[in-house]
Write an enzyme that holds these catalytic residues in place. Sequence first.
Site, mmCIF file in Angstrom:
data_model
loop_
_atom_site.group_PDB
_atom_site.id
_atom_site.type_symbol
_atom_site.label_atom_id
_atom_site.label_comp_id
_atom_site.label_asym_id
_atom_site.label_seq_id
_atom_site.Cartn_x
_atom_site.Cartn_y
_atom_site.Cartn_z
ATOM 1 N N ASP A 51 0.820 -1.206 0.000
ATOM 2 C CA ASP A 51 0.000 0.000 0.000
ATOM 3 C C ASP A 51 0.854 1.256 0.000
ATOM 4 O O ASP A 51 2.077 1.201 0.179
ATOM 5 C CB ASP A 51 -0.914 0.002 1.227
ATOM 6 C CG ASP A 51 -2.017 -1.032 1.135
ATOM 7 O OD1 ASP A 51 -2.364 -1.437 0.012
ATOM 8 O OD2 ASP A 51 -2.541 -1.441 2.202
ATOM 9 N N TYR A 109 6.943 -9.837 6.956
ATOM 10 C CA TYR A 109 6.889 -8.390 7.177
ATOM 11 C C TYR A 109 7.452 -8.059 8.554
ATOM 12 O O TYR A 109 7.383 -8.876 9.481
ATOM 13 C CB TYR A 109 5.446 -7.882 7.128
ATOM 14 C CG TYR A 109 4.866 -7.708 5.749
ATOM 15 C CD1 TYR A 109 4.952 -6.489 5.083
ATOM 16 C CD2 TYR A 109 4.210 -8.755 5.119
ATOM 17 C CE1 TYR A 109 4.405 -6.323 3.827
ATOM 18 C CE2 TYR A 109 3.662 -8.605 3.852
ATOM 19 C CZ TYR A 109 3.759 -7.380 3.216
ATOM 20 O OH TYR A 109 3.220 -7.222 1.959
#
Length: 249
Positions: A51, A109
């Site tokens: 994003d 992540y």
Amino acid sequence: MRYFLEFAYDGTAYHGWQRQPNAISVQQVMEECMSTLLGSPLELVAAGRTDAGVHARKMVAHFDWEEVLPQEDIIHRLNSFLPEDIAISAIRPVQPEAHARFDATSRTYEYLLTQEKDPFLHRGTHRVHHPLDFDAMNTAASLLLEFEDFKCFSRTHTDVKTFLCDIREAHWSQKGETWVFTITADRFLRNMVRAIVGTLLLVGKGSLEPEGVKTIIKSRDRSQAGASVPAKGLYLIDIQYPQTTYPDG
């Protein structure tokens, strides 16, 4: 021939990885750069889409090119041509059917938090002003591994066909002045990691008991989970593929 491209980027200046009609993206910049340098249009298919504002220490994309590429020379030329916030680390030939997105077996992540004001960290970490109970947050994080359906952490009005994810690792650790949340899964839903971190912060502040995370997950309701934390603290750090992806594997 098909190639895997490994690269990193600081996502601050971009509206995510994927091309968009009215905003600059990492994909657009890289495709335009590579097409210009190689002298022919080129399309990159990435392992996933980050994003706006999210960073990648290691992203992978595949592309097709008829000729054998001089890898070291191309890497040097591309890095000279690309902006300072994007860097290519490797170009590797792969099997003709290899797919950067569908063949990935895991993605990892990290989310970075700091509790002190530091002018050298503010752009790439999320500062939390109140005390946090990281033991309780780790207890809550460990409960994620007991579930598969994470609709409660997904962006609403999404077009995904399934909310099932196999989370294999989820924990907090301290690195110097920074607290790092590391999470590994076979796949992630859009906004999932930021929503998980936001929920774990509720636990850290004492607003939610660790066991309350189970109730939230079972609800499958995004409104029950915590608010998403800012994108600037999120980094894609690793993507794994089967050894058979590579000709010498």
